[in-house]
Write a protein that holds these residues in place. Structure first.
Motif, PDB file in Angstrom:
ATOM      1  N   PRO A 180       0.814  -1.213   0.000  1.00 42.77           N
ATOM      2  CA  PRO A 180       0.000   0.000   0.000  1.00 42.77           C
ATOM      3  C   PRO A 180       0.849   1.265   0.000  1.00 42.77           C
ATOM      4  N   ILE A 181       0.226   2.379  -0.381  1.00 46.71           N
ATOM      5  CA  ILE A 181       0.834   3.705  -0.333  1.00 46.71           C
ATOM      6  C   ILE A 181       0.073   4.525   0.698  1.00 46.71           C
ATOM      7  N   GLU A 182       0.780   5.143   1.614  1.00 45.66           N
ATOM      8  CA  GLU A 182       0.118   5.967   2.628  1.00 45.66           C
ATOM      9  C   GLU A 182       0.318   7.440   2.300  1.00 45.66           C
ATOM     10  N   ILE A 183      -0.776   8.186   2.320  1.00 38.24           N
ATOM     11  CA  ILE A 183      -0.753   9.616   2.008  1.00 38.24           C
ATOM     12  C   ILE A 183      -1.336  10.373   3.187  1.00 38.24           C
ATOM     13  N   ALA A 184      -0.637  11.416   3.620  1.00 41.88           N
ATOM     14  CA  ALA A 184      -1.110  12.249   4.724  1.00 41.88           C
ATOM     15  C   ALA A 184      -0.549  13.650   4.562  1.00 41.88           C
ATOM     16  N   ASP A 185      -1.399  14.630   4.766  1.00 43.45           N
ATOM     17  CA  ASP A 185      -1.002  16.043   4.731  1.00 43.45           C
ATOM     18  C   ASP A 185      -0.232  16.400   3.459  1.00 43.45           C
ATOM     19  N   GLY A 186      -0.709  15.894   2.328  1.00 46.65           N
ATOM     20  CA  GLY A 186      -0.141  16.265   1.036  1.00 46.65           C
ATOM     21  C   GLY A 186       1.080  15.485   0.606  1.00 46.65           C
ATOM     22  N   GLU A 187       1.523  14.517   1.420  1.00 47.29           N
ATOM     23  CA  GLU A 187       2.718  13.744   1.087  1.00 47.29           C
ATOM     24  C   GLU A 187       2.404  12.253   1.031  1.00 47.29           C
ATOM     25  N   ALA A 188       3.044  11.580   0.076  1.00 49.38           N
ATOM     26  CA  ALA A 188       2.870  10.138  -0.087  1.00 49.38           C
ATOM     27  C   ALA A 188       4.209   9.438   0.088  1.00 49.38           C
ATOM     28  N   THR A 189       4.219   8.357   0.857  1.00 50.60           N
ATOM     29  CA  THR A 189       5.417   7.532   1.018  1.00 50.60           C
ATOM     30  C   THR A 189       5.320   6.376   0.037  1.00 50.60           C
ATOM     31  N   VAL A 190       6.300   6.305  -0.867  1.00 51.41           N
ATOM     32  CA  VAL A 190       6.246   5.343  -1.974  1.00 51.41           C
ATOM     33  C   VAL A 190       7.521   4.512  -1.985  1.00 51.41           C
ATOM     34  N   GLU A 191       7.369   3.196  -2.127  1.00 46.01           N
ATOM     35  CA  GLU A 191       8.514   2.300  -2.272  1.00 46.01           C
ATOM     36  C   GLU A 191       8.500   1.692  -3.668  1.00 46.01           C
ATOM     37  N   VAL A 192       9.654   1.718  -4.320  1.00 43.31           N
ATOM     38  CA  VAL A 192       9.779   1.180  -5.671  1.00 43.31           C
ATOM     39  C   VAL A 192      11.049   0.349  -5.767  1.00 43.31           C
ATOM     40  N   THR A 193      11.009  -0.675  -6.611  1.00 44.65           N
ATOM     41  CA  THR A 193      12.162  -1.547  -6.821  1.00 44.65           C
ATOM     42  C   THR A 193      12.304  -1.817  -8.309  1.00 44.65           C
ATOM     43  N   GLY A 194      13.516  -1.738  -8.818  1.00 43.03           N
ATOM     44  CA  GLY A 194      13.756  -2.016 -10.231  1.00 43.03           C
ATOM     45  C   GLY A 194      15.200  -1.756 -10.588  1.00 43.03           C
TER      46      GLY A 194
END
Length: 224
Positions: A102-116
């Motif tokens: 999942p992606i969590e978004i709060a107060d205009g910011e999103a925490t994103v994890e990516v792998t490649g």
């Protein structure tokens, strides 16, 4: 393969930025998402004290269509919707890098994890900038399987040491006891453990956050 954790700041014109900053104590957790030809679909869990107000604002926002409430309680709701502005999904699609949920978004910011691959991650950085998504880097590291970090023998000894209580406080197993249990010389056990511990500790330190957020993802990938 490289793994990166990014903190994205959503553009002001985006619905999620407007709603999450208007209700900063509310969290939006994206459970599932898929891009369409010109729109995107998502399943999002909303949690906080202003769930009713958030849902009303979502129904009224012109960037959201087909809003359906799948589950609802006093402080939480799960909704399915279509959006005409899925910028993060488009960035992922164009770069060929899947966004890990999942992606969590709060107060205009999103925490994103990516792998490649580093090349794909650099392309993702370009796509984020193209769609107006600014970001700062929380961490960048190589994603190694444990078998790449430790040899088979090192892994066996470390796992046995944990099982036998060698790393407990207080210890339930001495180095002598561990060596006898493994059927090897005490000196061999000590040296193998030390080399394994060195690899584990160095990897842990390398993965600690604290990278310079002023650098772009592409620059940090090149530096590593």
């Amino acid at each position: 393969m490289a793994q990166a954790t990014l903190i994205l700041t959503m553009p002001e014109q985006l619905w999620i930025q407007q709603l999450s900053t208007a209700h900063p104590e509310t969290t939006f957790r994206v459970q599932a998402a898929v891009p369409g030809a010109e729109t995107g679909f998502a399943l999002v869990r909303i949690a906080g004290s202003d769930v009713t107000a958030v849902l009303e604002a979502m129904r009224e926002h012109d960037q959201l269509t087909e809003l359906t409430i799948a589950q609802r309680s006093e402080r939480e709701a799960t909704v399915h919707f279509e959006t005409t502005a899925p910028l993060l999904l488009f960035s992922s699609q164009e770069s060929g890098i899947p966004i890990e949920l999942p992606i969590e978004i709060a107060d205009g910011e999103a925490t994103v994890e990516v792998t490649g691959s580093r090349e794909r991650l650099a392309e993702l950085a370009e796509q984020l900038e193209f769609f107006g998504l600014s970001y700062r880097i929380d961490s960048v590291s190589e994603r190694l399987h444990q078998s790449q970090l430790l040899s088979e023998r090192q892994l066996e000894i470390v796992v046995t040491a944990v099982d036998q209580g060698y790393y407990d406080t207080p210890r339930r197993c001495s180095l002598t006891d561990l060596a006898e249990h493994l059927g090897i010389a005490k000196s061999t056990c000590s040296e193998t453990l030390h080399r394994a511990e060195e690899a584990i500790v160095k990897r842990f330190v390398e993965d600690l956050p604290g990278l310079d957020g002023a650098e772009s993802l592409a620059e940090q990938l090149a530096a590593n």
